[in-house]
Design a protein around this motif. Sequence first.
Motif, PDB file in Angstrom:
ATOM      1  N   LYS A   1       0.820  -1.200   0.000  1.00  0.00           N
ATOM      2  CA  LYS A   1       0.000   0.000   0.000  1.00  0.00           C
ATOM      3  C   LYS A   1       0.861   1.260   0.000  1.00  0.00           C
ATOM      4  N   LEU A   2       1.990   1.180   0.709  1.00  0.00           N
ATOM      5  CA  LEU A   2       2.859   2.349   0.823  1.00  0.00           C
ATOM      6  C   LEU A   2       3.435   2.749  -0.524  1.00  0.00           C
ATOM      7  N   VAL A   3       3.816   1.759  -1.348  1.00  0.00           N
ATOM      8  CA  VAL A   3       4.459   2.086  -2.623  1.00  0.00           C
ATOM      9  C   VAL A   3       3.461   2.325  -3.753  1.00  0.00           C
ATOM     10  N   THR A   4       2.182   2.092  -3.494  1.00  0.00           N
ATOM     11  CA  THR A   4       1.188   2.278  -4.554  1.00  0.00           C
ATOM     12  C   THR A   4       0.227   3.430  -4.302  1.00  0.00           C
ATOM     13  N   LYS A   5       0.351   4.093  -3.157  1.00  0.00           N
ATOM     14  CA  LYS A   5      -0.566   5.181  -2.864  1.00  0.00           C
ATOM     15  C   LYS A   5       0.109   6.515  -3.102  1.00  0.00           C
ATOM     16  N   LEU A   6      -0.683   7.559  -3.211  1.00  0.00           N
ATOM     17  CA  LEU A   6      -0.184   8.907  -3.438  1.00  0.00           C
ATOM     18  C   LEU A   6      -0.379   9.734  -2.179  1.00  0.00           C
TER      19      LEU A   6
ATOM     20  N   ALA B   1       6.133  15.771  -3.519  1.00  0.00           N
ATOM     21  CA  ALA B   1       7.091  16.093  -4.574  1.00  0.00           C
ATOM     22  C   ALA B   1       8.060  14.944  -4.848  1.00  0.00           C
ATOM     23  N   ILE B   2       8.341  14.112  -3.825  1.00  0.00           N
ATOM     24  CA  ILE B   2       9.314  13.023  -3.970  1.00  0.00           C
ATOM     25  C   ILE B   2       8.657  11.714  -3.568  1.00  0.00           C
ATOM     26  N   PRO B   3       7.751  11.184  -4.384  1.00  0.00           N
ATOM     27  CA  PRO B   3       7.013   9.980  -4.001  1.00  0.00           C
ATOM     28  C   PRO B   3       7.864   8.728  -3.913  1.00  0.00           C
ATOM     29  N   TRP B   4       9.087   8.706  -4.520  1.00  0.00           N
ATOM     30  CA  TRP B   4       9.902   7.504  -4.456  1.00  0.00           C
ATOM     31  C   TRP B   4      10.454   7.255  -3.057  1.00  0.00           C
TER      32      TRP B   4
ATOM     33  N   ILE C   1       8.683  -5.441  -4.209  1.00  0.00           N
ATOM     34  CA  ILE C   1       8.023  -4.214  -3.755  1.00  0.00           C
ATOM     35  C   ILE C   1       8.586  -2.993  -4.470  1.00  0.00           C
ATOM     36  N   VAL C   2       9.903  -2.951  -4.662  1.00  0.00           N
ATOM     37  CA  VAL C   2      10.519  -1.815  -5.353  1.00  0.00           C
ATOM     38  C   VAL C   2      10.034  -1.740  -6.793  1.00  0.00           C
TER      39      VAL C   2
ATOM     40  N   SER D   1       4.252   1.906 -10.222  1.00  0.00           N
ATOM     41  CA  SER D   1       3.221   2.832  -9.744  1.00  0.00           C
ATOM     42  C   SER D   1       3.655   4.277  -9.939  1.00  0.00           C
ATOM     43  N   TYR D   2       4.938   4.555  -9.673  1.00  0.00           N
ATOM     44  CA  TYR D   2       5.464   5.911  -9.840  1.00  0.00           C
ATOM     45  C   TYR D   2       5.416   6.343 -11.303  1.00  0.00           C
ATOM     46  N   VAL D   3       5.833   5.433 -12.208  1.00  0.00           N
ATOM     47  CA  VAL D   3       5.833   5.756 -13.640  1.00  0.00           C
ATOM     48  C   VAL D   3       4.413   6.021 -14.123  1.00  0.00           C
ATOM     49  N   LYS D   4       3.451   5.181 -13.686  1.00  0.00           N
ATOM     50  CA  LYS D   4       2.061   5.381 -14.080  1.00  0.00           C
ATOM     51  C   LYS D   4       1.548   6.728 -13.592  1.00  0.00           C
ATOM     52  N   HIS D   5       1.852   7.055 -12.333  1.00  0.00           N
ATOM     53  CA  HIS D   5       1.409   8.343 -11.789  1.00  0.00           C
ATOM     54  C   HIS D   5       2.046   9.497 -12.544  1.00  0.00           C
ATOM     55  N   HIS D   6       3.344   9.353 -12.870  1.00  0.00           N
ATOM     56  CA  HIS D   6       4.050  10.412 -13.583  1.00  0.00           C
ATOM     57  C   HIS D   6       3.426  10.632 -14.959  1.00  0.00           C
TER      58      HIS D   6
END
Length: 231
Positions: A77-82, A157-160, A211-212, A218-223
């Motif tokens: 959940k942590l790596v897939t949420k905004l 600003a830094i979701p990673w 997980i990474v 998830s980050y690429v999709k959001h971007h």
Amino acid sequence: MVQDFLQVFLMTLVSDIDNMLILGAILRRHAHFKVTLLAAVLLTCTRTVYVSIVEGLSNVPLFHLVTGLILLFISFKLVTKLIYGVRPLRSSSYSPSLHQKIKILAGLAATDFLICWDGVLIISNISDHLIIISLGVLCSLLISLHFLRLIMELAAAIPWINVVAGGFIAQNAITSIAKDPWIEDWIYYANTLMPEVNIVNTAANGAVIMIVVIGLISYVKHHRIIIHRKF
């Protein structure tokens, strides 16, 4: 000791980002109350008690297995949420009475009881020393409460940052599962079949990689969504 302190501090700081959104809603209604130090001390005490409860249950069969699976879910959940920013706190010169101060702190403690268990499970698997845990949690809460708005903006600003934290949580999850008496026999049997392979470390590294990768996707999709909205 220092490594445990830093891990507790950093993991509490990251896992509290969403919690601060909720606690910040309470603080926005009472921005005139300088609550940072009192709230940090109070929540440190309550969370230390929660960690003690979790550690007291550590010998219960399947407890480590269940908490490990919960931690894996938390890492996912942590790596897939905004994370979204928060609005500035209102300022006021009004000074609340003692009864109002107690009511505000009680509200913070009650709310924190409902939302902090993910962080409690995480740090209970990092260290067995309650003093180290308390110091790490206290320092993290002092920073989170004092720089509430700034932390929210950085997280947005830094979701990673969440991806890195999710990897650490996944590693702790596998380590927790491996401690369960019900799993130990299976691990021993696997190690006898493959003596050259450390099953626990291999599984932990695999969980971190998984997980990474999920977090990066998830980050690429959001971007891409953000870029699409801009244009």
